[in-house]
Design a protein around this motif. Structure first.
Motif, short mmCIF file in Angstrom:
data_model
loop_
_atom_site.label_atom_id
_atom_site.label_comp_id
_atom_site.label_asym_id
_atom_site.label_seq_id
_atom_site.Cartn_x
_atom_site.Cartn_y
_atom_site.Cartn_z
N VAL A 137 0.85 -1.18 0.00
CA VAL A 137 0.00 0.00 0.00
C VAL A 137 0.88 1.23 0.00
O VAL A 137 1.67 1.43 0.93
N PRO A 138 0.86 2.03 -1.04
CA PRO A 138 1.73 3.22 -1.06
C PRO A 138 1.31 4.22 0.01
O PRO A 138 0.14 4.34 0.35
N ARG A 139 2.32 4.88 0.53
CA ARG A 139 2.05 5.87 1.56
C ARG A 139 1.33 7.07 0.96
O ARG A 139 1.73 7.61 -0.08
N ARG A 140 0.29 7.45 1.60
CA ARG A 140 -0.52 8.55 1.10
C ARG A 140 0.21 9.87 1.31
O ARG A 140 0.64 10.21 2.40
N LYS A 141 0.36 10.60 0.21
CA LYS A 141 1.05 11.88 0.29
C LYS A 141 0.06 12.96 0.71
O LYS A 141 -1.02 13.11 0.13
N ARG A 142 0.46 13.67 1.74
CA ARG A 142 -0.40 14.74 2.24
C ARG A 142 -0.10 16.05 1.53
O ARG A 142 1.02 16.32 1.13
N PHE A 143 -1.12 16.82 1.41
CA PHE A 143 -1.00 18.13 0.77
C PHE A 143 -0.53 19.13 1.83
O PHE A 143 -1.27 19.46 2.75
N ARG A 144 0.71 19.58 1.70
CA ARG A 144 1.31 20.44 2.70
C ARG A 144 1.29 21.88 2.22
O ARG A 144 1.92 22.22 1.21
N LEU A 145 0.59 22.69 2.95
CA LEU A 145 0.53 24.12 2.61
C LEU A 145 1.85 24.82 2.95
O LEU A 145 2.23 25.78 2.28
N GLY A 146 2.52 24.34 4.00
CA GLY A 146 3.79 24.97 4.39
C GLY A 146 4.84 24.84 3.30
O GLY A 146 5.62 25.77 3.05
N THR A 147 4.90 23.67 2.63
CA THR A 147 5.87 23.49 1.55
C THR A 147 5.62 24.46 0.41
O THR A 147 6.56 25.07 -0.13
N ILE A 148 4.35 24.62 0.04
CA ILE A 148 4.02 25.56 -1.03
C ILE A 148 4.35 26.99 -0.63
O ILE A 148 4.88 27.79 -1.43
N PHE A 149 4.10 27.33 0.63
CA PHE A 149 4.37 28.69 1.10
C PHE A 149 5.86 29.01 1.05
O PHE A 149 6.28 30.03 0.48
N PHE A 150 6.68 28.14 1.62
CA PHE A 150 8.11 28.42 1.66
C PHE A 150 8.73 28.36 0.26
O PHE A 150 9.66 29.12 -0.04
N THR A 151 8.22 27.49 -0.60
CA THR A 151 8.72 27.45 -1.97
C THR A 151 8.40 28.74 -2.71
O THR A 151 9.25 29.31 -3.43
N SER A 152 7.18 29.22 -2.52
CA SER A 152 6.79 30.47 -3.18
C SER A 152 7.60 31.65 -2.67
O SER A 152 8.08 32.49 -3.45
N VAL A 153 7.80 31.71 -1.35
CA VAL A 153 8.59 32.80 -0.78
C VAL A 153 10.03 32.74 -1.27
O VAL A 153 10.66 33.76 -1.60
N GLY A 154 10.60 31.54 -1.37
CA GLY A 154 11.97 31.40 -1.86
C GLY A 154 12.11 31.84 -3.31
O GLY A 154 13.09 32.51 -3.67
#
Length: 358
Positions: free
Chosen positions: A64-81
């Motif tokens: 059973v593949p591990r379910r990937k969670r939708f992380r808002l923090g990753t999108i935020f820090f990527t956008s800021v960078g």
């Protein structure tokens, strides 16, 4: 016209039945003893029904593949960078244009400096990504070791031992162990035995150095916090020493973690501490484990130093568990009792030396 025949009854004679045979029971055989000198031959059956049955092996359950969670923090820090990178690029472009407008040599000097800064930034980013990849490989190696030990897979164990030897090739303490494993790689068949030998030969020398690092850090924390006049200084020094301890343990087991890798490693250590229990230990626990003879001679200030030192030791143990490529199976896991008595005796000696000088 002939007369109709009247119905009549005819007797039916049954054939004579044979008399039932009387089955004679064989006479009961009396028990006898078989002598050793008599030859007893046992003729095996030509066909064994158990050999004809096919062994039905149930297929393993699907992964059973591990379910990937939708992380808002990753999108935020990527956008800021990305926004900061674009702003830095526009600022550098405007600066170089202004320098060329003033003088050509200033423009070329600014271009060279910006190119050097960009090159160094790329090197630093590459090192950080390499450190993150190394930490991820160590975590994956630990999961592979657990899986190979659980399934007793010899092929996976050999591949894992080869990767572990390559990871620890820069450590001079593991040279004899790597040579020993090279000699025994074709002689050991069982996967668990091979993993146990690799743990003893490769990781046991590093574990001894790690234990010394943890004990030295705990001693420094206990002495400094015992003589420190402010509680804020105690907290600051404990955090500084714990940070340096985690970094040095990471360099010992899997190389430099880098800036981002250190934060990831610190998160794993804190998660391990949250699972294993609380970091704080009271003075009653110190007295129970050390003994009333030593604890009674400790002053209140030095007792606080011992508690702070044990907090640092606990962080070090959690860091070793989180960084170590293999779980503790063939080698004994360090515990709090390994550090507590040595730390209390060291603190008692420090108190006796300070009292003698006074």
């Amino acid at each position: 016209m002939s007369d109709s025949r009247q119905p009549a009854a005819f007797p039916v004679k049954q054939p004579p039945q044979p008399a039932p045979e009387t089955r004679k029971e064989p006479p009961l055989r009396r028990p006898q003893a078989v002598r050793i000198d008599e030859t007893v031959s046992i003729t095996p059956a030509e066909l064994d029904i158990f050999d004809q049955q096919e062994t039905v092996v149930a297929p393993p359950p699907p992964a059973v593949p591990r379910r990937k969670r939708f992380r808002l923090g990753t999108i935020f820090f990527t956008s800021v960078g990305l926004i900061l990178s674009l702003a830095a690029g526009l600022w550098a472009d405007r600066l170089i244009r202004d320098l060329f407008a003033r003088a050509d040599w200033l423009g070329w000097l600014g271009t060279v400096l910006v190119a050097a800064a960009a090159l160094v930034a790329l090197i630093v980013i590459g090192r950080e990504l390499f450190a993150l990849a190394r930490l991820a490989s160590v975590e994956k190696m630990r999961r592979r070791a657990d899986d190979a030990h659980e399934r007793d897979d010899a092929r996976a164990a050999r591949a894992l031992v080869a990767d572990l030897s390559a990871l620890l090739a820069s450590h001079p303490d593991t040279a004899a162990g790597r040579r020993r494993l090279e000699e025994l790689k074709d002689d050991v068949i069982d996967a668990r035995d091979l993993l146990g030998i690799a743990e003893k030969e490769l990781l046991a020398p590093i574990d001894r150095r790690a234990r010394k690092l943890v004990l030295d850090a705990a001693k420094r924390v206990s002495v400094v916090t015992a003589v420190s006049p402010r509680a804020l200084m105690d907290v600051g020094y404990v955090m500084f020493e714990a940070t340096r301890l985690v970094r040095r343990l990471s360099e010992l087991y899997c190389g430099r973690p880098g800036f981002l890798g250190f934060f990831r490693l610190a998160r794993n250590v804190l998660a391990h501490l949250a699972v294993t229990g609380s970091m704080a230990m009271g003075e009653t626990l110190v007295q129970q484990l050390v003994g009333h003879g030593i604890a009674a001679r400790l002053s209140a200030r030095l007792g606080e130093g011992v508690v702070n030192g044990m907090m640092t030791a606990r962080i070090g143990i959690a860091a070793v568990d989180a960084i170590r490529p293999l779980a503790f199976r063939a080698v004994e896991r360090p515990g709090m009792g390994d550090f507590l008595k040595a730390l209390a005796q060291f603190t008692a000696k420090a108190e006796g030396g300070s009292a003698g000088k006074a």
